[in-house]
Design a protein around this motif. Sequence first.
Motif, PDB file in Angstrom:
ATOM      1  N   LEU A 263     -48.116  36.298 -72.187  1.00  0.00           N
ATOM      2  CA  LEU A 263     -48.002  36.016 -73.625  1.00  0.00           C
ATOM      3  C   LEU A 263     -46.536  35.881 -74.050  1.00  0.00           C
ATOM      4  CD1 LEU A 263     -50.775  38.308 -75.147  1.00  0.00           C
ATOM      5  CD2 LEU A 263     -50.754  35.811 -75.055  1.00  0.00           C
ATOM      6  N   LYS A 264     -45.684  36.719 -73.485  1.00  0.00           N
ATOM      7  CA  LYS A 264     -44.251  36.640 -73.776  1.00  0.00           C
ATOM      8  C   LYS A 264     -43.690  35.287 -73.321  1.00  0.00           C
ATOM      9  CE  LYS A 264     -39.871  39.005 -72.878  1.00  0.00           C
ATOM     10  NZ  LYS A 264     -39.211  40.144 -72.158  1.00  0.00           N
ATOM     11  N   SER A 265     -44.148  34.834 -72.156  1.00  0.00           N
ATOM     12  CA  SER A 265     -43.679  33.555 -71.610  1.00  0.00           C
ATOM     13  C   SER A 265     -44.182  32.377 -72.431  1.00  0.00           C
ATOM     14  CB  SER A 265     -44.131  33.410 -70.156  1.00  0.00           C
ATOM     15  OG  SER A 265     -43.578  34.425 -69.338  1.00  0.00           O
ATOM     16  N   LEU A 266     -45.427  32.445 -72.894  1.00  0.00           N
ATOM     17  CA  LEU A 266     -45.960  31.377 -73.736  1.00  0.00           C
ATOM     18  C   LEU A 266     -45.159  31.296 -75.045  1.00  0.00           C
ATOM     19  CD1 LEU A 266     -49.825  31.768 -73.251  1.00  0.00           C
ATOM     20  CD2 LEU A 266     -48.434  29.795 -72.611  1.00  0.00           C
TER      21      LEU A 266
ATOM     22  N   VAL B 265     -36.532  28.423 -65.258  1.00  0.00           N
ATOM     23  CA  VAL B 265     -36.290  28.470 -66.704  1.00  0.00           C
ATOM     24  C   VAL B 265     -35.865  29.887 -67.090  1.00  0.00           C
ATOM     25  CG1 VAL B 265     -37.306  28.171 -68.990  1.00  0.00           C
ATOM     26  CG2 VAL B 265     -37.934  26.613 -67.126  1.00  0.00           C
ATOM     27  N   ASN B 266     -36.665  30.860 -66.667  1.00  0.00           N
ATOM     28  CA  ASN B 266     -36.262  32.263 -66.765  1.00  0.00           C
ATOM     29  C   ASN B 266     -36.988  33.030 -65.655  1.00  0.00           C
ATOM     30  OD1 ASN B 266     -38.870  33.003 -67.630  1.00  0.00           O
ATOM     31  ND2 ASN B 266     -38.302  32.937 -69.798  1.00  0.00           N
ATOM     32  N   GLU B 267     -36.952  34.346 -65.692  1.00  0.00           N
ATOM     33  CA  GLU B 267     -37.498  35.146 -64.588  1.00  0.00           C
ATOM     34  C   GLU B 267     -38.981  34.895 -64.333  1.00  0.00           C
ATOM     35  OE1 GLU B 267     -35.956  37.065 -62.419  1.00  0.00           O
ATOM     36  OE2 GLU B 267     -34.055  36.526 -63.345  1.00  0.00           O
ATOM     37  N   ASN B 268     -39.697  34.440 -65.336  1.00  0.00           N
ATOM     38  CA  ASN B 268     -41.152  34.267 -65.187  1.00  0.00           C
ATOM     39  C   ASN B 268     -41.640  32.850 -65.449  1.00  0.00           C
ATOM     40  OD1 ASN B 268     -40.868  37.380 -66.364  1.00  0.00           O
ATOM     41  ND2 ASN B 268     -42.326  37.129 -64.697  1.00  0.00           N
ATOM     42  N   ILE B 269     -40.713  31.909 -65.594  1.00  0.00           N
ATOM     43  CA  ILE B 269     -41.118  30.526 -65.875  1.00  0.00           C
ATOM     44  C   ILE B 269     -40.371  29.565 -64.945  1.00  0.00           C
ATOM     45  CG2 ILE B 269     -41.274  28.714 -67.620  1.00  0.00           C
ATOM     46  CD1 ILE B 269     -41.221  30.897 -69.761  1.00  0.00           C
ATOM     47  N   TYR B 270     -41.144  28.683 -64.299  1.00  0.00           N
ATOM     48  CA  TYR B 270     -40.546  27.705 -63.383  1.00  0.00           C
ATOM     49  C   TYR B 270     -41.157  26.332 -63.617  1.00  0.00           C
ATOM     50  CZ  TYR B 270     -38.559  31.663 -60.901  1.00  0.00           C
ATOM     51  OH  TYR B 270     -37.842  32.801 -60.588  1.00  0.00           O
ATOM     52  N   ILE B 271     -40.323  25.317 -63.434  1.00  0.00           N
ATOM     53  CA  ILE B 271     -40.771  23.924 -63.512  1.00  0.00           C
ATOM     54  C   ILE B 271     -40.693  23.325 -62.109  1.00  0.00           C
ATOM     55  CG2 ILE B 271     -40.248  21.625 -64.438  1.00  0.00           C
ATOM     56  CD1 ILE B 271     -39.163  23.002 -66.939  1.00  0.00           C
ATOM     57  N   TYR B 272     -41.747  22.580 -61.735  1.00  0.00           N
ATOM     58  CA  TYR B 272     -41.819  22.025 -60.377  1.00  0.00           C
ATOM     59  C   TYR B 272     -41.883  20.500 -60.390  1.00  0.00           C
ATOM     60  CZ  TYR B 272     -43.032  26.759 -58.829  1.00  0.00           C
ATOM     61  OH  TYR B 272     -43.019  28.102 -58.553  1.00  0.00           O
TER      62      TYR B 272
ATOM     63  N   ILE C 230     -54.816  33.866 -76.496  1.00  0.00           N
ATOM     64  CA  ILE C 230     -54.100  32.591 -76.594  1.00  0.00           C
ATOM     65  C   ILE C 230     -54.601  31.793 -77.790  1.00  0.00           C
ATOM     66  CG2 ILE C 230     -53.462  30.459 -75.398  1.00  0.00           C
ATOM     67  CD1 ILE C 230     -53.883  31.835 -72.766  1.00  0.00           C
ATOM     68  N   GLU C 231     -55.913  31.824 -78.012  1.00  0.00           N
ATOM     69  CA  GLU C 231     -56.488  31.134 -79.173  1.00  0.00           C
ATOM     70  C   GLU C 231     -55.894  31.696 -80.474  1.00  0.00           C
ATOM     71  OE1 GLU C 231     -58.215  28.560 -79.128  1.00  0.00           O
ATOM     72  OE2 GLU C 231     -59.400  28.466 -77.289  1.00  0.00           O
TER      73      GLU C 231
END
Length: 441
Positions: free
Chosen positions: A309-312, A410-417, A347-348
């Motif tokens: 949730l923090k990442s979203l 992007v940060n410790e818990n987010i990555y783009i591939y 999420i909703e």
Amino acid sequence: MDRKQIHLLLNIRKYFSNFKSSNYGPHYDSLFYLATYSNFIGSYILRKLARTKSLSFFNNFSIVIKDIFFSLNYLNFSLSKKKIQNDYNQIILTWAFENNFDKRGNLIDRYLNISSNKLKKTLWFVIYMSEKLPKKFNNNIVLLKKNNKKSLNFFAIFKFIFKNVKFVFKNFFYFLSSISNYNFFSFTLISNLKVFLNSKIKYLIMPYEAQPFQNHIIAFLKNHHYKIKTIGYIHSPPLALPSNFVYKSFSPDKIILNGKDQIYCFSKILGWKKSKIKLLPSLRFLKTKKNILKTIYLPLSIRNPKIVLKSLNFLIENNYIDIKNYLIKNHPAALKSTKNLKFKKSIEKLKENLKKNNEKINSKYLIFIGSSGGIIEALERGSKVIQIVEFPLFDIYSNRIWPSIIRRKVNENIYIYSLRKKGNLIKLGNKKNVRLNMNNL
């Protein structure tokens, strides 16, 4: 992180070598199932081998107890079949739901992408996952179905534990694996399958996940001197940490892989000999035009909801996505999971709290949470992908394991591939050429 992942996989190979002696027969290392994507005994052992931050004693104890007593689900099985013609020379062992059967009673196998009436002299042994039997199924199909009512025969579970208690004094992790529900199910399946084995059978084919029941079947065939060639089709897209596929004593005689990166990983890292590997275009994932919608994909089990949730929120606040335009898709095997359903509502609620769409955002990222092979399929089909990582060691893709992967943090818990080159992780198949040909194996 890349080095840690490689070290862990090599350490698992070394760890399995401890179970080659007759003290651990007749299954040796084949009852381990060290998969990253769920909470059960195998993932508990994996975390211990990885020396990650340990869960509390209560959480670990809960994981073990839930795993063991999940075996109650496997006490009430029934075998459904018509009059089987004894002219088959190969068996396909697979999973299916009610909607995988057509009106004529043919099974449309979702892993091999073929109808059961297309392969002659083949017996389909199906682990059936739906509550209701299909209205019609043909006489070359056997259904092993779990009955709807869970057994409360705790005595059978305690008897099973007592049978394996000797391993406590040899290796505690081995003991835990021996009493897991995956190992318990193995004996249920083999007792039902073995009546269909005979000297005419040349091949046993299965969509392979390295689950204990699959390796136990191979052990049974070898120990009873059946001259049956076992073939495992690796149907799932590559996972970040493919720890379940480390080579074991009773792995298949031959495995089918769908990309050059997979060959590199299996032969260089996971311990498979190249002579045991066959490269073919995917039978499951085909070159088709798909209208891919903006979607958030949930994993089999949400393990760290706060991080997700923090990442979203981070992605929303930094204009990576406009969450109001996104669908939320639960994992197919977790449609009834209370934990997943509860998180989906979270999420909703997050979507509802946003006042309006941000028209400036025109990104088309697909969002994957946790460990998911769907990331690779999406990349091979040309989509942009963001991964929200729950456990970095288990979830992050490395180009030291999968050379075609390009990763941006992007940060410790987010990555783009993205991919260096398409077709190396999964070579998408052609619908016209979908057919498993034993002569090429």
